[in-house]
Structures are given as C-alpha cells and as structure tokens.
Design an enzyme around this catalytic site. Structure first.
Site, PDB file in Angstrom:
ATOM      1  N   HIS A  75      -8.320  11.709  -0.749  1.00 52.80           N
ATOM      2  CA  HIS A  75      -7.873  10.448  -1.326  1.00 52.80           C
ATOM      3  C   HIS A  75      -7.759  10.662  -2.829  1.00 52.80           C
ATOM      4  CE1 HIS A  75      -7.761   6.228  -2.420  1.00 52.80           C
ATOM      5  NE2 HIS A  75      -7.773   5.871  -1.154  1.00 52.80           N
ATOM      6  N   LEU A 101     -15.447   6.057  -3.143  1.00 50.62           N
ATOM      7  CA  LEU A 101     -14.037   5.666  -3.122  1.00 50.62           C
ATOM      8  C   LEU A 101     -13.676   4.533  -4.082  1.00 50.62           C
ATOM      9  CD1 LEU A 101     -11.527   6.518  -1.408  1.00 50.62           C
ATOM     10  CD2 LEU A 101     -11.755   4.289  -0.343  1.00 50.62           C
ATOM     11  N   ARG A 119      -0.725   9.434  -0.216  1.00 46.77           N
ATOM     12  CA  ARG A 119      -1.953   9.959  -0.803  1.00 46.77           C
ATOM     13  C   ARG A 119      -1.872  11.447  -1.115  1.00 46.77           C
ATOM     14  NH1 ARG A 119      -6.385   6.641   2.846  1.00 46.77           N
ATOM     15  NH2 ARG A 119      -5.984   4.673   1.785  1.00 46.77           N
ATOM     16  N   ARG A 147      -2.293  10.562   6.656  1.00 44.66           N
ATOM     17  CA  ARG A 147      -2.438   9.175   7.092  1.00 44.66           C
ATOM     18  C   ARG A 147      -2.069   8.212   5.970  1.00 44.66           C
ATOM     19  NH1 ARG A 147      -6.407   5.109   6.629  1.00 44.66           N
ATOM     20  NH2 ARG A 147      -7.947   6.479   5.651  1.00 44.66           N
ATOM     21  N   GLN A 172      -7.555  14.761   4.644  1.00 43.64           N
ATOM     22  CA  GLN A 172      -6.980  13.967   3.559  1.00 43.64           C
ATOM     23  C   GLN A 172      -7.910  13.880   2.350  1.00 43.64           C
ATOM     24  OE1 GLN A 172      -6.340   9.451   3.956  1.00 43.64           O
ATOM     25  NE2 GLN A 172      -4.271  10.237   3.719  1.00 43.64           N
ATOM     26  N   HIS A 195     -11.678  12.483   2.223  1.00 39.02           N
ATOM     27  CA  HIS A 195     -11.726  11.105   2.689  1.00 39.02           C
ATOM     28  C   HIS A 195     -11.574  10.939   4.195  1.00 39.02           C
ATOM     29  CE1 HIS A 195     -11.362   6.820   2.347  1.00 39.02           C
ATOM     30  NE2 HIS A 195     -10.143   6.792   2.834  1.00 39.02           N
ATOM     31  N   GLU A 252      -7.395   2.136  -2.578  1.00 46.29           N
ATOM     32  CA  GLU A 252      -5.973   2.191  -2.886  1.00 46.29           C
ATOM     33  C   GLU A 252      -5.444   0.796  -3.214  1.00 46.29           C
ATOM     34  OE1 GLU A 252      -3.798   4.755  -0.289  1.00 46.29           O
ATOM     35  OE2 GLU A 252      -1.941   3.632  -0.538  1.00 46.29           O
ATOM     36  N   PHE A 310       0.859  -1.190   0.000  1.00 45.26           N
ATOM     37  CA  PHE A 310       0.000   0.000   0.000  1.00 45.26           C
ATOM     38  C   PHE A 310       0.889   1.232   0.000  1.00 45.26           C
ATOM     39  CE2 PHE A 310      -4.536   1.080   1.289  1.00 45.26           C
ATOM     40  CZ  PHE A 310      -5.122   0.097   0.524  1.00 45.26           C
TER      41      PHE A 310
HETATM   42  C1  LIG Z   1     -14.874   4.146   1.496  1.00 42.42           C
HETATM   43  C2  LIG Z   1     -13.819   4.102   2.561  1.00 42.42           C
HETATM   44  C3  LIG Z   1     -12.812   3.141   2.509  1.00 42.42           C
HETATM   45  C4  LIG Z   1     -11.833   3.078   3.501  1.00 42.42           C
HETATM   46  N1  LIG Z   1     -10.868   2.113   3.418  1.00 42.42           N
HETATM   47  C5  LIG Z   1      -9.952   2.014   4.423  1.00 42.42           C
HETATM   48  C6  LIG Z   1      -8.977   0.975   4.422  1.00 42.42           C
HETATM   49  O1  LIG Z   1      -8.936   0.146   3.522  1.00 42.42           O
HETATM   50  N2  LIG Z   1      -8.084   0.917   5.438  1.00 42.42           N
HETATM   51  C7  LIG Z   1      -8.114   1.811   6.460  1.00 42.42           C
HETATM   52  O2  LIG Z   1      -7.292   1.684   7.364  1.00 42.42           O
HETATM   53  N3  LIG Z   1      -9.022   2.807   6.489  1.00 42.42           N
HETATM   54  C8  LIG Z   1      -9.939   2.932   5.499  1.00 42.42           C
HETATM   55  N4  LIG Z   1     -10.880   3.941   5.542  1.00 42.42           N
HETATM   56  C9  LIG Z   1     -10.943   4.813   6.701  1.00 42.42           C
HETATM   57  C10 LIG Z   1     -11.634   4.098   7.845  1.00 42.42           C
HETATM   58  O3  LIG Z   1     -12.610   3.236   7.342  1.00 42.42           O
HETATM   59  C11 LIG Z   1     -12.308   5.059   8.798  1.00 42.42           C
HETATM   60  O4  LIG Z   1     -11.436   6.051   9.155  1.00 42.42           O
HETATM   61  C12 LIG Z   1     -12.744   4.299  10.045  1.00 42.42           C
HETATM   62  O5  LIG Z   1     -13.596   3.251   9.701  1.00 42.42           O
HETATM   63  C13 LIG Z   1     -13.395   5.176  11.078  1.00 42.42           C
HETATM   64  O6  LIG Z   1     -13.805   4.343  12.142  1.00 42.42           O
HETATM   65  P1  LIG Z   1     -14.382   4.917  13.502  1.00 42.42           P
HETATM   66  O7  LIG Z   1     -14.612   3.754  14.376  1.00 42.42           O
HETATM   67  O8  LIG Z   1     -13.500   6.004  13.981  1.00 42.42           O
HETATM   68  O9  LIG Z   1     -15.731   5.588  13.063  1.00 42.42           O
HETATM   69  P2  LIG Z   1     -16.972   5.019  12.210  1.00 42.42           P
HETATM   70  O10 LIG Z   1     -16.789   3.631  11.768  1.00 42.42           O
HETATM   71  O11 LIG Z   1     -17.304   6.023  11.200  1.00 42.42           O
HETATM   72  O12 LIG Z   1     -18.102   5.036  13.271  1.00 42.42           O
HETATM   73  C14 LIG Z   1     -18.621   6.228  13.775  1.00 42.42           C
HETATM   74  C15 LIG Z   1     -19.770   5.885  14.659  1.00 42.42           C
HETATM   75  O13 LIG Z   1     -20.163   7.007  15.419  1.00 42.42           O
HETATM   76  C16 LIG Z   1     -21.553   7.149  15.373  1.00 42.42           C
HETATM   77  N5  LIG Z   1     -21.885   8.548  15.621  1.00 42.42           N
HETATM   78  C17 LIG Z   1     -21.410   9.638  14.983  1.00 42.42           C
HETATM   79  N6  LIG Z   1     -21.948  10.747  15.515  1.00 42.42           N
HETATM   80  C18 LIG Z   1     -22.767  10.352  16.510  1.00 42.42           C
HETATM   81  C19 LIG Z   1     -23.618  11.031  17.437  1.00 42.42           C
HETATM   82  N7  LIG Z   1     -23.749  12.364  17.435  1.00 42.42           N
HETATM   83  N8  LIG Z   1     -24.341  10.297  18.325  1.00 42.42           N
HETATM   84  C20 LIG Z   1     -24.246   8.943  18.332  1.00 42.42           C
HETATM   85  N9  LIG Z   1     -23.447   8.259  17.482  1.00 42.42           N
HETATM   86  C21 LIG Z   1     -22.726   8.954  16.587  1.00 42.42           C
HETATM   87  C22 LIG Z   1     -21.928   6.629  14.022  1.00 42.42           C
HETATM   88  O14 LIG Z   1     -23.277   6.259  13.971  1.00 42.42           O
HETATM   89  C23 LIG Z   1     -20.998   5.426  13.906  1.00 42.42           C
HETATM   90  O15 LIG Z   1     -21.557   4.321  14.568  1.00 42.42           O
HETATM   91  C24 LIG Z   1     -11.851   4.018   4.544  1.00 42.42           C
HETATM   92  C25 LIG Z   1     -12.864   4.979   4.606  1.00 42.42           C
HETATM   93  C26 LIG Z   1     -13.848   5.041   3.621  1.00 42.42           C
HETATM   94  C27 LIG Z   1     -14.891   6.097   3.703  1.00 42.42           C
END
Ligand SMILES: Cc1cc2nc3c(=O)[nH]c(=O)nc-3n(C[C@H](O)[C@H](O)[C@H](O)COP(=O)(O)OP(=O)(O)OC[C@H]3O[C@@H](n4cnc5c(N)ncnc54)[C@H](O)[C@@H]3O)c2cc1C
Ligand code: SF4
Ligand code: SF4
Ligand code: FES
Lengths: 579, 268
Positions: free
Chosen positions: A239, A253, A287, A387, A237, A352, A256, A124
């Site tokens: 992407h 998306l 990126r 990142r 970031q 992203h 990558e 990657f």
């Molecule tokens: C399309 C895509 C592909 C990606 N691919 C990769 C990858 O291959 N490898 C990698 O390392 N990263 C990747 N990323 C980045 C990574 O997926 C995210 O940064 C990561 O999943 C974020 O996880 P999190 O647990 O911080 O938040 P999230 O998984 O976004 O969860 C946030 C949670 O908070 C809750 N929430 C938000 N606000 C409130 C509120 N006010 N009250 C109650 N609940 C709330 C939401 O409902 C959700 O449950 C990708 C991102 C995207 C968008």
C-alpha cells in the site's frame, strides 16, 4: 481407550476457521442453510483484521454516480488486476456486491448518507466511479460489528482464541481440524464434514506492514498441507501510504480514503509527482503505481526526511477532515504529533494485502480437497495482479456468503461417519510439543531475520539475484525455525505461538519467492527491475503450487481460463490483444 | 518501502528510511506476571525511542527478555480494542499510551484490567461481556421501509457505533469494579450498544423492560467514570445512559405520562 479420547472434541457440520468478514459471513450463510456451524478464531471475536479496514466497501449501487453498474465495476477490477484475475469471480463479485452491502444495512449497519438519505459513496484508486460505501474511516468496524451481532443470534458456536494447526482428512475428504486453546495450551479436535478457511493474509513475513500478528499465512499452509493448491503467490500488495515516523508506528496504514477525499502527494520539493507517473488518474491511480512512484522519488533523491512522500489533506478544512477521516486525525495527532488539519502527513509504502492464496473454484469457493472451501484474503483469483481499494471488503461478503452456502450444501450430502485418523492426531500433537524440547534460538529473533530478508530481497522491486539469494537464505531460516526453543508453560505463551506461526510464514515466503522468480515480467504488484516491461505472453498463465506426494514443493504454470465472449465485449480489442 | 536498492547494508534502519535509531534513555517497567493463582511485579528495563507507546515496550520485553509474556493486541492504532490494561493504575489502551506522557524517572506499572479474572500476565478473561451482548434483542427493522435515513438522524447513533469493545468502561465502572454486580448489571459498553439500537431511526424493537430489569440500568448513578476512560470519546453517560434512563423512567415510573401513553397509544 483410543488416542482420540484423550482430547476435547467438538462436532459440527461446517467448521469456519477465521472470524473476520469472510468467516462471519460464511458462518451466517451456512447457519441460515440449516446446518450446525462452529466458528474458530485466534483473537477475541470482533478483533480480526476486518475491524481495521478504513476506507470503504466497493459496490456499484450507483447512489452517487448514476451511470455506475456491475459491468463498470467488473472492468475496473480486471484492469486493476492487469487481466490476471479469475474472470468468473470478478463477474460474480461485481454483480453480487450491491446486494451484499444492502443486506448489511438491513442487519443494522449505518453507512454515511447522501443528501437524499441513501448510502454515500466516495471515489477510490482505480475505480472509475464514486463507488465506496463507507462510514467515515471506520468501515471495517461497522461491518464486523454488524456481522458479529447478526451471527451471535443464529446459534453459531464460537471458539475464540483457538488456533488451528492442522486439517484432518478421512480417505482424502475433509473430516476435521486440530488446534490448541491459546489460553491454556490444551489441544482440541473439531470434527466437521466441511471446512471454510477464512484466515486472512500473510503480511507478518515483512518488516514494514499494516498487518497484525494474526497474518501469518496459517490458512494458506493448512490448505497446502492438506493437498490444496496455491495460486499467484508472487502478488503481494504494498500500500503506498503507511506511516513512516516515529519508529513505533512504521507501517500502520494511512487509508486511501485520504486520497479519495482529495489528498495530494508531493515530494520534498513540493512537486506533485503523480503528474509524472500517471497524469490522468494522479493520486487516484492504482496502488501498485502510486507505491512505485513514491519509491522512485526516493531513489532519485527527492524523498521526504524519513524516506517517503508528503500527503496533504489540510486544504479540505478541519471540520471536514474530522468528520470524514476522524481516525486518521486521531492516529496522527496521538501517535505522530502531527495535526493533519494543518499540515501534511509523511507516508511511504507498507506491505498490506496478498492477492495470491488458495486456489478456489470461482463459483463455489471449493478448493481441490473435497469438503474444503476458502474465502476472503486467504483465497486467490478475484484480484489478479493488483487489488483495488475497497474490493476486499466486498470480496469478503460475496465469497464469504458463497462459501457458507456451498459448504452447507456439501455437508448435507456428506456421510455422517467420517473418521479421525489417530496417527494424524499424534503427529499434529508432536509437531506442537517438540518446541519445548528444542535447544535453539528465541523464535522472535528468527522472525526478525525473516522479515528483514523478505523486506529487502522480495519487496516492491525484485531482481533475479535478490530472489535467488532469498531462496538460499530461506533454507537456512527454515532450519533455524525448526530448532527454536520455547521456555515457560503452554499457558498463554506467545513465544510458543510464534514458533508455530513462524513455520507457516517461512513456507509461504518460499512460495512468494519461487513464484516471483518464475514471473519474468512486471505486472501489477510484481515489479522486476530486470524485466521492467509487462509481457503479454505472461498474461496467459498463473503460478500454481502444490505439494508432491513425497512432501516436496511443485510449482507449475497453468493456463488462465478464457473470459466468456460476452464479457470480452466489454473491453476494447487492443486491450485484449496486448494485456 | 523496500531497501533493496537504497540501504541494503543498513539492516537496522526500518526499510529505506534513512535515519539513525536514537536511543534516548531507558525506562523501567514493572509488569504484572502471574495467573489466577497469583503473581508479582517483574521489573524490565526498556530502551526508549521517539514516539514509543507502552505496547511497544511490552513487545520489546516479549521479543528480547520474556517471550512467554501474555498480552493481547492486533491493530496498534487504537482501532481494535484488544490492548486494554491498567498503566500506573489507569485503564487505557497500551497502543495509545505514549511514553513521553510519563515521567520516565519513575517506573511505569502495567497491570491487567482489574475487574476481570486474570488468565495470565496482561490477558484477562473478558468472556462475560460476550455473554451479555448475546442477550440484547438484535436490530429489528420496521416493515415497509425504503431504507432512507438522513445523516442528521444517524449522527448520534454513529457515535455509539464507534465503540471498539476495549471494555475499559466496564473495567472502571464501580458497579462492576467495586461491587461486582456483574450478573445484574450489563455495564456501560452495553448501554452504548442498546442506545445505538434504540435510537436507530428504523429499529422497531423495545428494549426498555430489559434495560430496567435484566441489564440493571438503575444501578448506574451517573458518576461518568466510564466516559472519562473511553478511548473513542463516546459520551457514554450524557448521550447514551441518561437518555435511556429517561426513557425507562417515562415508561415505568411516571404515572401521568403512562396514563396518557395508554390513552394515546396509537400515537407512540
Ligand atoms: C489497516 C487496514 C485497512 C484496510 N482497509 C480496507 C478498506 O478500506 N477496504 C477494503 O476493501 N479492504 C481494506 N483492507 C483489507 C481488508 O481489511 C482485509 O483484506 C480483510 O479484512 C480480510 O478479511 P478476512 O475475513 O479474509 O480475514 P480477517 O478479517 O483477517 O480474519 C482472519 C481470521 O482468521 C483467524 N485465523 C487466522 N489464522 C487462524 C488459525 N490458524 N486458526 C484459527 N483462526 C485463525 C483470525 O483470528 C481472524 O479471525 C484493509 C486492511 C488493513 C490491514
Ligand atoms: S456513569 Fe454509570 S455506567 Fe458509567 S461508570 Fe458511572 S456508574 Fe458506571
Ligand atoms: S464504550 Fe468506549 S470504553 Fe467502552 S468498550 Fe466501547 S470504546 Fe471501550
Ligand atoms: S492494539 Fe488495537 S487497540 Fe491497541
């Protein structure tokens, strides 16, 4: 009868807000440490952003490249982050990611395998070893499902489709949270000794984004309003590869992993332009570099028909592509009428990920508010100015786990008669209901204008005049957002939900812009046309934002903590002098 | 891509992409508006763009005409399973339903999934599914394993793990849809989940008794409707349900096999 008695109340030792990878991992760890845990999320369980992650999770388990180790992962992360990372976090992350990944396997996750039956790893951008453990291009789904199925058997109480709008405090300490049920609009109070924020990112403030409706910087603003600090907000970031055609899919998306598996970027003349911008790493550069390169190609008139670049993986053959990138294959076939086993995709940058966010202690994930912790994308520090792909999923596990542990420990020591302040509750309620009494615009119109503004003036390339313009416009948008009018009832009313989310997005947009103005250099994801060089002086501080006592915003530059001597030895002398 | 240098004046072109939005024609949508107390179809006219999907149209209505229109979505790319609905009577993901697959001279009807109680408009109450999931014995690894597994051995399990929990299969299965045997029948989604556990090379738990009694796998008469609607192309019936049914039959109804199994229990 007191004010509080009007409300539905739930009580837990630890309340985790957010059920993505970070929140689920936090809840599991807190629960394993013997405290009662509540888990709140805006969507249904299993639908958080984490489910969309595609390419993989970075961990130096050295199954493919035997010489990989935590030190190499650490160095890659710091170099990718342009030396602005919190080195303690980067160290813990690199050391603990392998254990966290193997633990997922023990909980039932099934990663793709090597010939000898171990977890397979792919290359990657910015990673100098083949390091990303993956499941085709649906790694996030595997991860969230594994955590979800583990969590539901641990007695964690899950509150789905519930939005938190305010954190509550008693004598300066965390005491709970206030929110509403999306389904019926009724308000609810959670009493908790400790809270973990795991609410994810901020991308919905931009027009072209890979992020869903959930990414409205709720957690960042909840924390800020409770007195916590915001770090490095300028680093957003972009992407390099999002879909750019047809209109309905713009921003979605393109993982990558396409480049990781050998995808090649060309401009409209068929020239492999990364040769010019980063001949060593080519498509697997970081990126920030790839996104800027695509931008430059377009600016100089060599863009593709819809203003991007071509990304081609077809030389790998149909079978291989369908096996390793199945969801990309379907995504393009079904949404863009493109068969990626036969020809190139057309791609361009999309907003992203947010490297900035809530400032936390590198070991415990504690914020500056007692009892308030933060992990995952909502927290800042690990990734510095940029990142690396795959470092988010590992971040979620490592610091999700740590936040759960330290929140549980904090809760165990905390007194059990924390009070909920009636006045705070009344205010929180009023803030939500007032929209129904307004007479302004439709909230979606204001949101569209915010997205236009951020995209055009606080995007990949920034200048002083654009940023100053954005600040002025944001004041106007703030004013409009306060007056938005909501029709209908409080029952499952997305317009009403947007009215609240909008306030958060605008406030955080201000943080991004104010921080961007102060960083008069180009570093990682932050590129200033008027300051194109990286300034070594600027590697010595972070932007820190905090609320003043009078409610106004305070932004200051704080010195970065110095890397330990031990870790410094991993880098060459000249790298450390000229950062 | 930002437009800050390219196209600042052209605010409607998505970020630096130098094309005109061409509005081809208008589509007429009839969307269910209402809640558990009832409701009705409401007509909305939506301008059509190239490559548009049904979810885009619903968002258009939400942004421009009815901001209180309730709908679930997250990824817009068939990855999260949030946006299931019935489009012209067929269960599908709205984010994967291209408008050019429809006859735009006729109206397009969008309804919430029928087998679950409606909350409001297109959002329905799918909580029951989460309750079923809780009852399934979780992954239970064998002792003393080195965690090595060959790709060939996990291929079939990975198929089951592609499930995005859109619940389209649950919605379409007649045991749930017509006969509402919900408490007795877990539904195709959860047979897929159990298959993923039972066929995991390192799992050591036994879920056959539960499949037969609590989950009611016997009620499935292999109509394959679930397979037809699965957006992830999981061969629900052939690869998950039928092999599970065979295991249940082997265990509980085949006396000869049962006899041998008892005799050679150390073998199994
Ligand atoms: C399309 C895509 C592909 C990606 N691919 C990769 C990858 O291959 N490898 C990698 O390392 N990263 C990747 N990323 C980045 C990574 O997926 C995210 O940064 C990561 O999943 C974020 O996880 P999190 O647990 O911080 O938040 P999230 O998984 O976004 O969860 C946030 C949670 O908070 C809750 N929430 C938000 N606000 C409130 C509120 N006010 N009250 C109650 N609940 C709330 C939401 O409902 C959700 O449950 C990708 C991102 C995207 C968008
Ligand atoms: S095959 Fe079985 S589970 Fe699937 S729809 Fe038919 S009866 Fe239901
Ligand atoms: S098995 Fe297929 S149809 Fe059923 S919930 Fe999973 S993805 Fe949806
Ligand atoms: S929005 Fe995620 S599947 Fe349709």
């Amino acid at each position: 009868m007191s004010v509080i008695d009007r409300f539905e109340i739930h009580e837990h030792d630890v309340l985790v807000i957010g059920a993505g990878g970070a929140g689920l991992r936090a809840a599991i760890e807190a629960s394993a440490n013997g405290v009662s845990v509540g888990l709140v999320c805006k969507s249904l369980l299993g639908k958080a952003h984490t489910v969309m992650a595609e390419g993989g999770i970075a961990a130096a388990i050295s199954n493919v490249d035997k010489h990989d180790d935590w030190k190499t992962h650490f160095k890659d992360t710091i170099r990718g982050g342009k030396f602005l990372n919190n080195w303690k976090m980067a160290e813990l992350h690199a050391k603990e990611a392998p254990e966290r990944v193997l633990e997922l396997e023990r909980w039932g996750a099934l990663f793709d395998r090597t010939q000898d039956g171990k977890i397979l790893q792919r290359p990657f951008g910015g990673h100098t070893c083949k390091r990303l453990c993956h499941v085709g291009d649906r790694t996030g789904l595997e991860m969230i499902r594994t955590l979800q199925d583990k969590g539901i058997h641990m007695g964690i109480e899950v509150y789905m489709e519930c939005t938190i709008t305010k954190l509550l405090k008693d004598n300066g300490k965390t005491s709970g949270a206030f929110g509403y049920w999306r389904e019926n609009g009724r308000f609810v109070i959670f009493k908790a000794k400790a809270i973990v924020l795991a609410t994810g990112g901020v991308g919905k403030a931009y027009k072209v984004t890979s992020n869903s409706w959930e990414y409205t910087s709720d957690g960042q603003i909840l924390a800020y309003n409770a007195g916590a600090e915001i770090l490095d907000a300028e680093f957003v970031q972009f992407h390099p590869t999002g879909m750019i055609w047809p209109p309905g899919v713009i921003g979605i998306l393109v993982t990558e992993a396409v480049r990781g598996e050998g995808g090649i970027l060309t401009n409209k003349d068929g020239f492999r332009f990364m040769e010019k911008y980063d001949p060593e790493r080519m498509e697997l550069s970081t990126r920030d570099v790839v996104a800027r390169s695509i931008y430059m190609e377009n600016k100089e008139g060599r863009g593709t028909p819809h203003g991007g670049a071509f990304l081609d993986i077809s030389h790998k053959g149909a079978d291989y592509i369908k096996k390793k990138l199945p969801s990309m294959y379907h995504q393009f076939k079904e949404l863009a009428d493109v068969d990626i086993t036969k020809g190139p995709m057309e791609v361009g940058p999309t907003c992203h990920y947010s490297m900035g966010g809530i400032r936390v202690d590198g070991e415990t994930t504690a914020t500056s508010v007692p009892g308030l912790f933060a992990a995952g994308e909502v927290a800042a520090g690990l990734h510095g100015a940029n990142r690396l792909g795959g470092n988010s999923l590992s971040d979620l596990l490592v610091f999700g786990c740590r936040s759960g542990l330290y929140a549980a420990e904090y809760a165990k020591k905390s007194s059990s008669n924390l009070k909920i302040d009636e006045q705070e509750i009344q205010l929180a309620e009023k803030e939500m209901i007032r929209f129904f009494e307004n007479n302004g615009e439709n909230p979606y119109t204001v949101h569209k204008d915010l997205q236009e503004l951020m995209q055009n003036y606080v995007g990949i390339f920034r200048t002083e005049s654009d940023l100053q313009y954005a600040i002025k416009e944001l004041v106007k948008i703030t004013d409009r957002a306060k007056k938005v009018k909501i029709d209908g009832s409080r029952m499952y009313n997305p317009g009403w939900h947007m009215a609240y989310d909008l306030q958060n997005m605008i406030q955080y947009s201000q943080f991004i812009t104010e921080s961007a103005i102060r960083r008069k250099e180009s570093r990682g994801a932050h590129s200033r046309i008027d300051f194109p060089e990286t300034d070594p002086e600027c590697s010595k501080w972070n932007n820190v934002i905090k609320m003043n006592d009078d409610g106004s915003m305070n932004i200051r530059q704080e010195p970065l903590s110095q890397m330990s001597e031990e870790l410094k030895k991993l880098f060459e002398e000249k790298e450390l002098v000229k950062k | 891509m930002t437009t800050s240098m390219l196209e600042k004046e052209d605010t409607d072109a998505p970020a630096g992409r130098l094309y005109k939005r061409n509005i081809m024609k208008e589509a007429i949508f009839k969307i269910f508006r209402g809640d558990k107390n009832g409701g009705s179809e409401v007509e909305y006219k939506v301008p059509v763009e190239e490559g548009m999907v049904v979810l885009d149209a619903v968002h258009y209505v939400q942004k421009n005409i009815a901001p209180d229109l309730a709908v679930r979505w997250n990824c817009k790319a068939a990855k999260c399973g949030s946006c299931s609905a019935e489009v012209n009577g067929k269960p599908r993901l709205m984010c994967k339903s291209r408008l050019d697959d429809f006859d735009l001279n006729k109206e397009i009807k969008v309804y919430p999934m029928k087998s679950f109680p409606v909350i409001k408009d297109l959002a329905c109450d799918v909580l029951w599914n989460f309750e079923v999931n809780k009852k399934i014995t979780p992954f239970t690894p064998k002792g003393n394993t080195d965690w090595k597994m060959s790709q060939r051995d996990i291929d079939r399990v990975q198929e089951f793990r592609k499930c995005i929990e859109c619940f389209a299969c649950q919605n379409v299965c007649h045991v749930i849809r017509e006969h509402d045997l919900k408490p007795k029948f877990a539904g195709p989604r959860f047979f897929v989940r159990v298959a993923g556990l039972e066929m995991h090379p390192l799992d050591n738990a036994d879920r056959l008794e539960a499949l037969k009694s609590d989950m009611g796998i016997g009620l499935c008469n292999i109509t394959k409707c679930c397979t037809e609607v699965c957006p992830e192309d999981i061969h629900i019936t052939d690869n998950a349900i039928i092999p599970l049914k065979e295991r249940v039959v082997d265990r509980f109804y085949d006396p000869l096999r049962m006899f041998f199994r008892k005799l050679f229990s150390w073998l199994f």
